[in-house]
Design a protein around this motif. Structure first.
Motif, PDB file in Angstrom:
ATOM      1  N   UNK A   1       3.971  26.933   9.236  1.00  0.00           N
ATOM      2  CA  UNK A   1       4.825  27.555   8.216  1.00  0.00           C
ATOM      3  C   UNK A   1       5.656  26.546   7.424  1.00  0.00           C
ATOM      4  N   UNK A   2       5.424  25.261   7.644  1.00  0.00           N
ATOM      5  CA  UNK A   2       6.158  24.246   6.882  1.00  0.00           C
ATOM      6  C   UNK A   2       5.210  23.503   5.963  1.00  0.00           C
ATOM      7  N   UNK A   3       5.573  23.450   4.695  1.00  0.00           N
ATOM      8  CA  UNK A   3       4.827  22.670   3.716  1.00  0.00           C
ATOM      9  C   UNK A   3       5.596  21.379   3.484  1.00  0.00           C
ATOM     10  N   UNK A   4       4.963  20.248   3.793  1.00  0.00           N
ATOM     11  CA  UNK A   4       5.640  18.966   3.651  1.00  0.00           C
ATOM     12  C   UNK A   4       4.837  17.996   2.817  1.00  0.00           C
ATOM     13  N   UNK A   5       5.541  17.207   2.019  1.00  0.00           N
ATOM     14  CA  UNK A   5       4.920  16.137   1.234  1.00  0.00           C
ATOM     15  C   UNK A   5       5.765  14.882   1.414  1.00  0.00           C
ATOM     16  N   UNK A   6       5.114  13.794   1.791  1.00  0.00           N
ATOM     17  CA  UNK A   6       5.824  12.542   1.985  1.00  0.00           C
ATOM     18  C   UNK A   6       5.079  11.379   1.351  1.00  0.00           C
ATOM     19  N   UNK A   7       5.816  10.379   0.910  1.00  0.00           N
ATOM     20  CA  UNK A   7       5.223   9.185   0.316  1.00  0.00           C
ATOM     21  C   UNK A   7       5.753   7.964   1.067  1.00  0.00           C
ATOM     22  N   UNK A   8       4.825   7.105   1.513  1.00  0.00           N
ATOM     23  CA  UNK A   8       5.183   5.963   2.353  1.00  0.00           C
ATOM     24  C   UNK A   8       4.608   4.684   1.761  1.00  0.00           C
ATOM     25  N   UNK A   9       5.274   3.547   2.048  1.00  0.00           N
ATOM     26  CA  UNK A   9       4.798   2.250   1.550  1.00  0.00           C
ATOM     27  C   UNK A   9       4.736   1.252   2.693  1.00  0.00           C
ATOM     28  N   UNK A  10       3.598   0.570   2.832  1.00  0.00           N
ATOM     29  CA  UNK A  10       3.428  -0.539   3.766  1.00  0.00           C
ATOM     30  C   UNK A  10       3.441  -1.834   2.965  1.00  0.00           C
ATOM     31  N   UNK A  11       4.330  -2.758   3.332  1.00  0.00           N
ATOM     32  CA  UNK A  11       4.492  -4.001   2.569  1.00  0.00           C
ATOM     33  C   UNK A  11       3.880  -5.193   3.311  1.00  0.00           C
ATOM     34  N   UNK A  12       3.582  -6.277   2.574  1.00  0.00           N
ATOM     35  CA  UNK A  12       2.994  -7.472   3.199  1.00  0.00           C
ATOM     36  C   UNK A  12       3.841  -8.073   4.314  1.00  0.00           C
ATOM     37  N   UNK A  13       5.163  -7.872   4.261  1.00  0.00           N
ATOM     38  CA  UNK A  13       6.022  -8.436   5.312  1.00  0.00           C
ATOM     39  C   UNK A  13       6.020  -7.590   6.586  1.00  0.00           C
ATOM     40  N   UNK A  14       5.217  -6.524   6.604  1.00  0.00           N
ATOM     41  CA  UNK A  14       5.124  -5.670   7.788  1.00  0.00           C
ATOM     42  C   UNK A  14       6.078  -4.497   7.792  1.00  0.00           C
ATOM     43  N   UNK A  15       6.937  -4.410   6.782  1.00  0.00           N
ATOM     44  CA  UNK A  15       7.899  -3.307   6.734  1.00  0.00           C
ATOM     45  C   UNK A  15       7.229  -2.017   6.280  1.00  0.00           C
ATOM     46  N   UNK A  16       7.771  -0.902   6.750  1.00  0.00           N
ATOM     47  CA  UNK A  16       7.294   0.433   6.377  1.00  0.00           C
ATOM     48  C   UNK A  16       8.475   1.182   5.772  1.00  0.00           C
ATOM     49  N   UNK A  17       8.307   1.651   4.536  1.00  0.00           N
ATOM     50  CA  UNK A  17       9.395   2.335   3.829  1.00  0.00           C
ATOM     51  C   UNK A  17       9.024   3.780   3.549  1.00  0.00           C
ATOM     52  N   UNK A  18       9.904   4.694   3.953  1.00  0.00           N
ATOM     53  CA  UNK A  18       9.756   6.109   3.616  1.00  0.00           C
ATOM     54  C   UNK A  18      10.355   6.299   2.225  1.00  0.00           C
ATOM     55  N   UNK A  19       9.494   6.512   1.249  1.00  0.00           N
ATOM     56  CA  UNK A  19       9.962   6.647  -0.136  1.00  0.00           C
ATOM     57  C   UNK A  19      10.474   8.051  -0.416  1.00  0.00           C
ATOM     58  N   UNK A  20       9.853   9.050   0.198  1.00  0.00           N
ATOM     59  CA  UNK A  20      10.332  10.428   0.063  1.00  0.00           C
ATOM     60  C   UNK A  20       9.724  11.259   1.176  1.00  0.00           C
TER      61      UNK A  20
ATOM     62  N   UNK B   1       0.857  -1.187   0.000  1.00  0.00           N
ATOM     63  CA  UNK B   1       0.000   0.000   0.000  1.00  0.00           C
ATOM     64  C   UNK B   1       0.892   1.236   0.000  1.00  0.00           C
ATOM     65  N   UNK B   2       0.506   2.236  -0.800  1.00  0.00           N
ATOM     66  CA  UNK B   2       1.286   3.481  -0.894  1.00  0.00           C
ATOM     67  C   UNK B   2       0.364   4.662  -0.632  1.00  0.00           C
ATOM     68  N   UNK B   3       0.837   5.612   0.161  1.00  0.00           N
ATOM     69  CA  UNK B   3       0.062   6.818   0.444  1.00  0.00           C
ATOM     70  C   UNK B   3       0.950   8.039   0.295  1.00  0.00           C
ATOM     71  N   UNK B   4       0.348   9.146  -0.134  1.00  0.00           N
ATOM     72  CA  UNK B   4       1.020  10.438  -0.153  1.00  0.00           C
ATOM     73  C   UNK B   4       0.382  11.299   0.931  1.00  0.00           C
ATOM     74  N   UNK B   5       1.214  11.999   1.691  1.00  0.00           N
ATOM     75  CA  UNK B   5       0.716  12.844   2.768  1.00  0.00           C
ATOM     76  C   UNK B   5       1.093  14.291   2.549  1.00  0.00           C
ATOM     77  N   UNK B   6       0.135  15.196   2.766  1.00  0.00           N
ATOM     78  CA  UNK B   6       0.363  16.633   2.602  1.00  0.00           C
ATOM     79  C   UNK B   6       0.141  17.329   3.936  1.00  0.00           C
ATOM     80  N   UNK B   7       1.172  18.026   4.415  1.00  0.00           N
ATOM     81  CA  UNK B   7       1.105  18.743   5.690  1.00  0.00           C
ATOM     82  C   UNK B   7       1.365  20.235   5.463  1.00  0.00           C
ATOM     83  N   UNK B   8       0.518  21.063   6.067  1.00  0.00           N
ATOM     84  CA  UNK B   8       0.716  22.511   5.932  1.00  0.00           C
ATOM     85  C   UNK B   8      -0.030  23.279   7.001  1.00  0.00           C
ATOM     86  N   UNK B   9       0.015  22.780   8.248  1.00  0.00           N
ATOM     87  CA  UNK B   9      -0.770  23.392   9.322  1.00  0.00           C
ATOM     88  C   UNK B   9      -0.152  24.666   9.869  1.00  0.00           C
TER      89      UNK B   9
END
Length: 366
Positions: A28-47, A18-26
């Motif tokens: 003065x910081x604008x952030x965008x991150x993309x994360x992946x959850x894999x079947x083996x339980x690992x979580x990878x920060x893609x960006x 599963x892959x999700x993109x997250x947008x944060x801007x609450x």
């Protein structure tokens, strides 16, 4: 007595990545991150890409100007995050955005971007509580199991513990947040906002030599910071205060900006350690997780570490990549929600400036 049975997590292992993109801007910081959850339980920060709106020394950031910054940089930051992740927006399962709490105009500007992406790519939206994002990313990065959480940032100061699918607030600030307190004093002594006023206060505090008397205001599990800010500011009008440091004619009884930064930090952080220790004693926890932008402060981590070690416990904290507001924490909390079947309908993808931490159903935890 029989041992406590460990409850099974309601979050099932994913049958596919599963892959999700997250947008944060609450703020003065604008952030965008993309994360992946894999079947083996690992979580990878893609960006995890971020851009900060920095104002001149002595000035804060206004909601309207901050929102304009987010609108101007949104496309650049999203493209950068997608490029670094090596994925397409067609590949993501959901688009996560900060629903609150935060400053109204910046929140709305980023939510608008999220809605636009949702419609363009036909992807579901997931609104995320900013604080829960901090907690879930902190838990993932540090491996903390069931900690007392100290959430300290520019707009929030809370002591939190998990119970029955909810993050319960044990104590909080009664007026201004700790980050706001530090930022406002930085403006009084004209410190730079680059990279952040709180960071520059921390560096000045390392040069301080005098611990000056200041109000220490804990009220049960809560703290008050407006009084200590006013008292620290009052020292800048004292005849002993030297904004540029001591001169050759000065004796020892002088006050420098570095002394004030040091004294302010020591008192405020001591209050935070006290109420955190109370929460640890109450729930019987041996873990403390520090999250939020002020959580990067090494002196706060050091003081908390002394307290925790005396209790046979341990402190968990992250570096500036995950402590300071970022998009990846929104992607992480949002993807956990999405995997539990939660989506935010387009008609309800509004923002809530006062979105309480304890209003969130933490469905993915036992």
């Amino acid at each position: 007595m029989p041992g406590r049975v460990k409850k099974r997590s309601p979050l099932k292992a994913p049958e596919r990545p599963y892959i999700a993109i997250g947008l944060e801007g609450s703020a003065n910081k604008l952030g965008v991150g993309i994360i992946k959850h894999s079947p083996d339980g690992s979580v990878d920060v893609l960006s995890n890409v971020r851009h900060t709106y920095i104002t001149p020394p002595g000035e804060g950031f206004l909601p309207r100007d901050t929102a304009q910054h987010h609108r101007e940089w949104a496309l650049t930051i999203i493209n950068d995050a997608v490029s670094k992740a090596g994925v397409s927006l067609h590949d993501v399962d959901c688009i996560c955005f900060t629903k609150g709490p935060g400053m109204g105009a910046p929140l709305v500007s980023v939510a608008l971007v999220a809605r636009t992406l949702s419609l363009l790519y036909n992807k579901p939206l997931v609104g995320v509580n900013h604080c829960v994002g901090h907690i879930e990313m902190g838990r993932e990065i540090t491996g903390a199991q069931n900690p007392v959480v100290l959430y300290v940032s520019g707009g929030n100061t809370q002591v939190i513990a998990y119970s029955q699918q909810c993050y319960r607030i044990f104590g909080e600030t009664l007026d201004i947040a700790v980050g706001n307190c530090l930022d406002r004093f930085a403006r009084v002594i004209n410190l730079s906002n680059d990279p952040s006023p709180g960071y520059n206060i921390e560096q000045e505090a390392k040069k301080g030599k005098r611990l000056l008397p200041l109000p220490y205001t804990t009220k049960g599990m809560d703290i008050s910071l407006s009084g200590i800010l006013t008292s620290t500011e009052a020292y800048t009008t004292d005849k002993r205060f030297r904004p540029n440091g001591p001169s050759a004619e000065d004796g020892e009884d002088i006050i420098t900006p570095q002394d004030l930064c040091f004294s302010l930090q020591e008192h405020v952080f001591a209050m935070l350690v006290e109420i955190t220790e109370r929460a640890m004693a109450h729930i019987g926890s041996k873990e403390v997780l520090i999250v939020g932008g002020v959580g990067c402060n090494e002196r706060l981590q050091e003081m908390m570490g002394v307290m925790a070690s005396e209790r046979g416990g341990k402190v968990f904290a992250t570096d500036e990549r995950y402590c300071i507001d970022n998009g990846i924490m929104i992607a992480q909390a949002g993807l956990l929600s999405y995997r539990m079947g939660y989506e935010t309908p387009l008609a309800k993808s509004t923002c809530t400036q006062r979105f309480r931490t304890d209003q969130v159903h933490v469905a993915w935890r036992a």
